[in-house]
Design an enzyme around this catalytic site. Sequence first.
Site, PDB file in Angstrom:
ATOM      1  CG  HIS A   1     -36.125   5.893  36.602  1.00 36.14           C
ATOM      2  ND1 HIS A   1     -36.458   7.189  36.278  1.00 36.14           N
ATOM      3  CD2 HIS A   1     -36.216   5.175  35.439  1.00 36.14           C
ATOM      4  CE1 HIS A   1     -36.742   7.253  34.983  1.00 36.14           C
ATOM      5  NE2 HIS A   1     -36.581   6.058  34.448  1.00 36.14           N
TER       6      HIS A   1
ATOM      7  CG  HIS B   1     -35.308  11.361  40.376  1.00 30.91           C
ATOM      8  ND1 HIS B   1     -35.973  11.604  39.196  1.00 30.91           N
ATOM      9  CD2 HIS B   1     -35.245  12.559  40.999  1.00 30.91           C
ATOM     10  CE1 HIS B   1     -36.290  12.887  39.109  1.00 30.91           C
ATOM     11  NE2 HIS B   1     -35.849  13.489  40.197  1.00 30.91           N
TER      12      HIS B   1
ATOM     13  CG  HIS C   1     -32.762   3.492  32.375  1.00 26.53           C
ATOM     14  ND1 HIS C   1     -32.616   4.522  31.478  1.00 26.53           N
ATOM     15  CD2 HIS C   1     -34.081   3.504  32.732  1.00 26.53           C
ATOM     16  CE1 HIS C   1     -33.777   5.134  31.301  1.00 26.53           C
ATOM     17  NE2 HIS C   1     -34.686   4.530  32.056  1.00 26.53           N
ATOM     18  CD  GLU C   2     -36.084   1.086  34.774  1.00 27.98           C
ATOM     19  OE1 GLU C   2     -36.634   1.844  35.600  1.00 27.98           O
ATOM     20  OE2 GLU C   2     -36.315   1.131  33.549  1.00 27.98           O
TER      21      GLU C   2
END
Length: 690
Positions: free
Chosen positions: A476, A479, A472-473
Amino acid sequence: MTGHRPDNVLIGPWATPFGAPPFDLIDRASFRDAFDHAIAEDRREVDLITNDPAEPSFENTIVALERSGRLLNRVSATFFNLTGADTDDTLKAIERDIAPVLAKHNSSIYLNDALFRRIDLLKGRRDELGLGEEEVRLLDKWHKLFVRQGAGRPAEVRARLAEIGERLAVLGTRFGQNVLADEQAYTLRLETEEDLAGLPDFMVAAAREAAAERGLDGHVITLSRSSIEPFLQYCARRDLREKAFRAWIARGEGGGETDNRAIIAEMVELRAERARLLGYASFAHFRLDDTMAGTPERALELLRSVWGPARALALREAADLQKLADAEGGGFRIAPWDWRYYAERLRKERFALDAEGVKPYLQLDRVIEAAFDCAGRLFGLNFTERRDVPTYHPDVRAFEVTDREGRHVGLFLGDYFARPSKRSGAWMSAFRTQWKLDGEVRPIIVNVMNFSKSAGEEPALLSFDDARTLFHEFGHGLHGLLSDVTYPSLAGTAVPRDFVEFPSQLYEHWLEQPAVLRRYARHYRTGEPMPDSLIERVLASRQFNQGFATVEYTASALVDMELHLLPSAHNLDVVAFERATLESLGMPEPIAMRHRTPHFGHVFSGEGYSAAYYSYLWSETLDADGFAAFEEAGDIFDPATAGRLRRYVYSAGDLRDPAEAYRAFRGRLPSPEALMRQRGLLAVASEAEM
């Protein structure tokens, strides 16, 4: 410009690989001096823009604002990353001192009438300026930012908004430091073999390591989620589970200097007042006016559509757990400190699956490799560890990121282990964002986790939930790393809050793919791959306990929203409000909120997720539908689909409206049905409609 200490390395150029902060040379006490100098420099730069005698233009106003404040941004990014991940008394004192100073400085910019007139003039002439799409987006963003801060309002309103901003900065800092202080102050000592009953070897080792880090003998449980959740999952001692759980949910509510209840009441009241001054019915209406949802009503519609089926499923789950406890002669009703323990027992019974069987296959280093490899297959990225890059703690690892042609993409830092100097949770941040204004500048991105460190030479092992958090991180992180825009204000994760979780939640899906698990889930001792039968059981259990997980999350999101829908919060008793809200929802007794209000850092340590904690669920609607694009293509690494995903999402920053970005990637907007199916709620929702 104020004077500054000539030896302050925070201010001068950094001769480090990739321009990384020279952590090994930084005197932490020098941050205040650096802030004073950087604020003065930013003020001078903004004054030059405001007082420019030339007619306002996009170049001399908007682009000039994009160029301003770079030193302040650099000092701030370095400082606030450290206060989250490796703080100490020096940094805490500076943080308390500088928070209102920064808020006052920001207000002096955004409430500057002369500067706003220049921006407002350009906004009114936007169609005459011959701007490109990115420039139009940037102009609109600057104008909206000023308007939402109160620009153009009467002088007395602007003055009050500035006061509110300063006070909220002070309160948000105190809130976060209070929660960290409560977490640092608590340890549960496990002093006998009986105290360790039920704990698997990996937990015993982690508890021993946690004790050693604090200079203690034996074993301790801390209030880090990576410590306490497994303890609640495995500890056979009900009295110890209750003791640990009560300490966990009481953070910020213990009385004394670290009690956050009065802070929250004041923050909610100040936020409501600010919204009124800006012409909004509530802070929630103000906050969501600049998001995909657009209004609290639309966000609440999603939350409530999920709450009913989730609650019904959770009550079924509770009944199953009660049967298990009764069968063992427990003689008690399932309480919140029992849920994880009996759910783990039931998971093992139904799926022949427990963490003792899964964790040996999920070495931290191998999960990191898996995340890197998926990024390589999707986006052509390569990760090379660099030991010449200074880091702020010995546990932090640095990786240079390059593309298929070997060109530099960015620097990625991974900070994976829990420690007393780090706030709990997991997050992505940036020491530097990407931009192409005045030459290519590539990002420096950090992922921060709180995994338990193993004892001795043993590798760190993760639960499946831990591994999902890492993916999940890292989503990010991608991104931020893949950002490819011209202007800093549009770069990376600078998107509406209810869209920013889409790239991260989408990336979690690759962890759950059998092809990825077969390659990277290998036993840390034998090197054998995770057996297909175990992979099948892991994947089959994905929807197990989803009633509980959805209820604890959605309850937090609903309390957050209801708090910020208050038109006024005078004399608010926040705990009574929380209790009344949960009662009105019919909150199942054996489940607690994922984040109780007194320690709800997402919402009160600043404004990141204030009135916006619903964003995870909103983004999950996107990610549940978005991964289906790869499944429909017949290849989870399909180049064409990955190309669209990169172009319109991961590299696009805030170049376009999020709904437009998603439609460009997927060809259409998603339906909440994909979310309900992913969480196993679709059948329950259908039953309720019959």
